[in-house]
Scaffold this active site. Structure first.
Site, mmCIF file in Angstrom:
data_model
loop_
_atom_site.group_PDB
_atom_site.id
_atom_site.type_symbol
_atom_site.label_atom_id
_atom_site.label_comp_id
_atom_site.label_asym_id
_atom_site.label_seq_id
_atom_site.Cartn_x
_atom_site.Cartn_y
_atom_site.Cartn_z
ATOM 1 N N ASP A 17 0.846 -1.193 0.000
ATOM 2 C CA ASP A 17 0.000 0.000 0.000
ATOM 3 C C ASP A 17 0.887 1.251 0.000
ATOM 4 O O ASP A 17 1.983 1.241 -0.593
ATOM 5 C CB ASP A 17 -0.930 -0.047 1.231
ATOM 6 C CG ASP A 17 -2.271 0.612 0.970
ATOM 7 O OD1 ASP A 17 -2.271 1.822 0.731
ATOM 8 O OD2 ASP A 17 -3.303 -0.067 1.006
ATOM 9 N N HIS A 29 -3.819 6.023 3.332
ATOM 10 C CA HIS A 29 -4.489 4.804 2.860
ATOM 11 C C HIS A 29 -3.832 3.539 3.427
ATOM 12 O O HIS A 29 -4.530 2.617 3.901
ATOM 13 C CB HIS A 29 -4.449 4.804 1.327
ATOM 14 C CG HIS A 29 -5.298 3.761 0.673
ATOM 15 N ND1 HIS A 29 -4.889 2.452 0.531
ATOM 16 C CD2 HIS A 29 -6.523 3.837 0.092
ATOM 17 C CE1 HIS A 29 -5.831 1.776 -0.108
ATOM 18 N NE2 HIS A 29 -6.831 2.589 -0.384
ATOM 19 N N SER A 72 -11.006 -1.041 -1.012
ATOM 20 C CA SER A 72 -9.731 -0.997 -0.285
ATOM 21 C C SER A 72 -9.939 -1.274 1.193
ATOM 22 O O SER A 72 -9.053 -1.793 1.861
ATOM 23 C CB SER A 72 -9.087 0.391 -0.408
ATOM 24 O OG SER A 72 -8.299 0.489 -1.552
#
Lengths: 662, 82
Positions: free
Chosen positions: A32, A105, A435
């Site tokens: 990520d 994220h 996600s």
């Protein structure tokens, strides 16, 4: 995350799950944007020594040292050679050339999978509670592959290379690319190698829903995860000058609107730009929006950016309305000004008032966090949908998991909106996407791995799939928010993940490396194409018949020929409107007898032989055949759905059926 | 980034490595050098795939594709967060 451990039954059944000794031997690798190691989600209090099999490292770079790792965050690497080769050297004033997460994220996904328990978590008071990952005792290893300019496949492959070498047990990838054949797809080829090493790979299905054929990461050795909602909402009501109130959602926290009705204007009437209705940067005329609430249409630019555009132009509030592309799905955002998001129908109603009243006014009331929202879960409109665009006879997504308005850890390098003008810093943020659902499954897979260390990745996925729920908390079929109708296996796969049942699934559909190779043979892959994935000289036996119909997947995607009345069949298993699939189930519970039950539509029938499977010992295998026969004449591209369930009275082992006429 | 070049993922058949090479990474490097005087390997892969990534022109990639032991030469793809 807050709420999801309860929503999934983990809190209520904590005694059933393995304690720290077994799950702390499980390492979840996350590809990520990196990690914010100071997040309390990586607190290692109570964790024992790092497992001896672990070979990973904490790599040093911009604002990141070896001391940023601990017994929770056991590895942190970054991969930027491919990115820099394409886009030039990393601008270290904008992003850290290190595992440090400047985006948020990656911190969100890894803390969702395996974050430690953090009490008192919230975003500005929203979604308050005790936050934790799905496997709070598992270890985390982060592999930073995504940068401001994207995630490049040479870096992704390098990260998978290292993750395999480091000995991760689960690999979580909340990213995807365009549709390409497995041997052209780096995630698929790297995942194949990881699967060979016994690593479970969980990937996001994509956010391209509700369009059909919109899935990514559909290789059968990947667990593909779509997104559903929780029973939690963040209501923010729009009150109009005509006395009508409409519901929306918002995570705004700050100074409230003045305590009276405020002039309301449509962005499309406050601009000279053709796309001014979208509140794109620089398109609003300040003289027209100053002191007003502005109604913006969703689309093209980020939702939170629209709020920033309104604020910059002098607006004091925003109503963000969905268009037909998003329907009634409401996604909450931590806007920079008082703002709420409303569905398309509500948006149309507000516009109708706005265009018909000579002096339209409105205000917004923020109601905080509400739980117990029903129906839930429902399939998120954005969640990508089947059929599988690469191999139609493998049903994808595999399952859905919570992916809407999820609170989890965040980077302090950026505000909750991600906008450069957002100076706020938070430890937790609430965001949405597949996600977010992917690492839920990654963490749950880590839990199952801790409980059943000898289970293969396919066995763990099978347990999660066959125990997934197709009904909501009220016992009704899980709804698709994009249609308001019951969702289908093309939307939810096997259903919504139910980890408590997955812990003890009764039967599993197992798959080994050879099964995947035979699958590639069934696809008529050339030796070179197979070698891209398998890295060896495996050649398909020309004398052997390979069939995807016999691939031991826990779901059924059946292809029937579009029929005419004259070809409608005998159902004897020999005509073209009849297809046979064979499966082998392994007993992972106690001895017992399982009986089959079948539900179908009027368009096809299913017969299963045998209809009873008796197991006298654990790990015993039994094979059955399911015969699918068309009943009605259906045109090309018609679909129908059903379900096969085996039960011994204690366990229900369910498999979805999706029939497509081609 | 060099004009006219892009990154490729090169899949190699390790079993076809000529005996003169003691290490597969030397073979990969030699294969790349045979088509390009300037290209350099970005990564060498052994677990995820057998092969390497490198930046080169389309002509060099096409030339590499025909070399002994090359299984495929594929342009790099860009992925996005979901």
């Amino acid at each position: 995350t807050t709420r999801t451990p309860s929503f999934l039954g983990l809190d209520q059944n904590s005694a059933m799950f393995p304690e720290s000794e077994s799950t702390s031997d499980v390492i979840v690798g996350v590809l990520d944007t990196g990690v914010w190691p100071e997040s309390p989600s990586y607190d290692d209090t109570g964790l024992g020594p790092v497992p001896s099999f672990w070979k990973g490292e904490c790599e040093v770079g911009t604002n990141f040292t070896k001391s940023n790792c601990n017994r929770k965050l056991v590895g942190a690497r970054f991969f930027s050679k491919g990115y820099e080769a394409t886009l030039g050297p990393i601008d270290q004033s904008k992003e850290s050339k290190s595992p440090r997460d400047d985006d948020g994220h990656g911190t969100h996904t890894s803390s969702t999978a395996a974050g430690s328990v953090v009490s008192g978590a919230s975003l500005f008071g929203y979604a308050a509670g005790t936050a934790r990952g799905m496997a709070p005792h598992a270890r985390v290893a982060v592999y930073k592959v995504c940068w401001i300019g994207g995630c490049f496949s040479s870096d992704i492959l390098a990260a998978i290379e290292k993750a395999i070498d480091d000995n991760v047990n689960v690999l979580s990838m909340s990213l995807g690319g365009g549709v390409s054949d497995y041997f052209r797809d780096s995630v698929a080829s790297g995942a194949f190698a990881a699967m060979e090493k016994g690593i479970l790979i969980s990937c996001s299905a994509g956010n391209a829903g509700p369009s059909s054929y919109s899935l990514s990461n559909v290789a059968p050795w990947i667990t593909t995860v779509g997104a559903g909602t929780l029973d939690r909402d963040f209501p923010a009501y729009v009150s109009l000058g005509n006395g009508k109130n409409y519901s929306g959602v918002s995570l705004y926290k700050g100074d409230p609107l003045p305590g009276q009705m405020i002039p309301l204007i449509y962005a499309g009437n406050a601009t000279n730009a053709t796309n001014g209705n979208l509140c794109m940067t620089g398109t609003l005329i300040p003289e027209k929006v100053a002191g007003k609430i502005v109604l913006c249409d969703r689309g093209v630019n980020p939702r939170v950016q629209k709020g920033s555009v309104v604020k910059t132009a002098g607006g004091i509030g925003m109503v963000l309305t969905n268009t037909v592309a998003n329907g009634e799905e409401l996604v909450a955002d931590a806007h920079l000004l008082p703002a709420t998001g409303v569905g398309e129908t509500t948006g149309e109603a507000i516009k109708s008032y706005l265009f018909s009243d000579t002096n339209p006014t409105a205000t917004i009331f923020f109601e905080g966090t509400k739980v117990g929202i029903q129906p839930s879960p429902v399939v998120a409109a954005f969640s990508s949908r089947g059929p599988n665009p690469i191999t139609a006879r493998i049903l994808k997504p595999d399952m859905i998991a919570p992916g809407v308005n999820i609170l989890a850890g965040w980077s302090r390098a950026v505000g909750p909106t991600g906008l450069s003008e957002d100076a706020r810093r938070v430890e937790f943020n609430i965001i949405s996407g597949t996600s977010m659902s992917c690492p839920h499954v990654s963490g749950l897979a880590a839990l199952l791995k801790g409980a059943h260390p000898d289970w293969s990745p396919a066995a763990i996925r099978s347990a999660l799939m066959t125990t997934a729920k197709v009904v909501d908390k009220n016992g009704k079929l899980i709804e698709d928010v994009s249609t308001g109708k019951p969702s289908t296996p093309f939307d939810h796969g096997a259903g919504h993940v139910d980890p408590v049942s997955a812990l003890n699934p009764g039967l599993i559909y197992d798959l080994g490396v050879d099964d995947y190779l035979y699958f590639l043979c069934a696809l008529n892959y050339t030796a070179d194409e197979i070698s891209v994935l398998a890295k060896n000289n495996f050649t398909c036996d020309s004398g052997k018949s390979y069939s995807i119909n016999d691939f031991n997947y826990p779901s059924f995607a059946v292809s029937l020929p579009a029929t005419t009345d004259s070809t409608l069949g005998s159902g004897d298993g020999t005509s073209s409107d009849t297809v046979k699939h064979t499966r082998t189930v392994t007993n992972v519970g106690s001895p017992g007898t399982y009986k089959v039950s079948i539900s179908t539509s009027d368009a096809f029938k299913v017969s299963v032989n045998p209809q009873e499977l008796t197991f006298s010992q654990t790990n015993e295998k039994k094979t059955y055949t399911a015969t699918f026969t068309a009943i009605s004449s259906e045109p090309t591209d018609a679909n129908a759905f059903g379900r096969i369930e085996w039960t011994d009275g204690k366990h229900v082992v369910g498999s979805p059926i999706a029939v497509s006429w081609t | 980034a060099s004009t006219g070049t892009r990154t490729y993922i090169i899949h190699m058949a390790k079993s076809r490595m000529p005996a003169v090479f003691e290490d597969h990474s030397h073979w990969y490097d030699s294969s790349l050098k045979s088509v390009s005087g300037s290209a350099e390997i970005l990564y060498t892969y052994d677990n995820a795939i057998h092969g390497f990534s490198a930046r080169m022109t389309a002509e060099e990639a096409a030339a590499l594709e025909s070399r002994h032991g090359i299984v495929s030469v594929m342009p790099e793809l860009k992925y996005e967060l979901h």
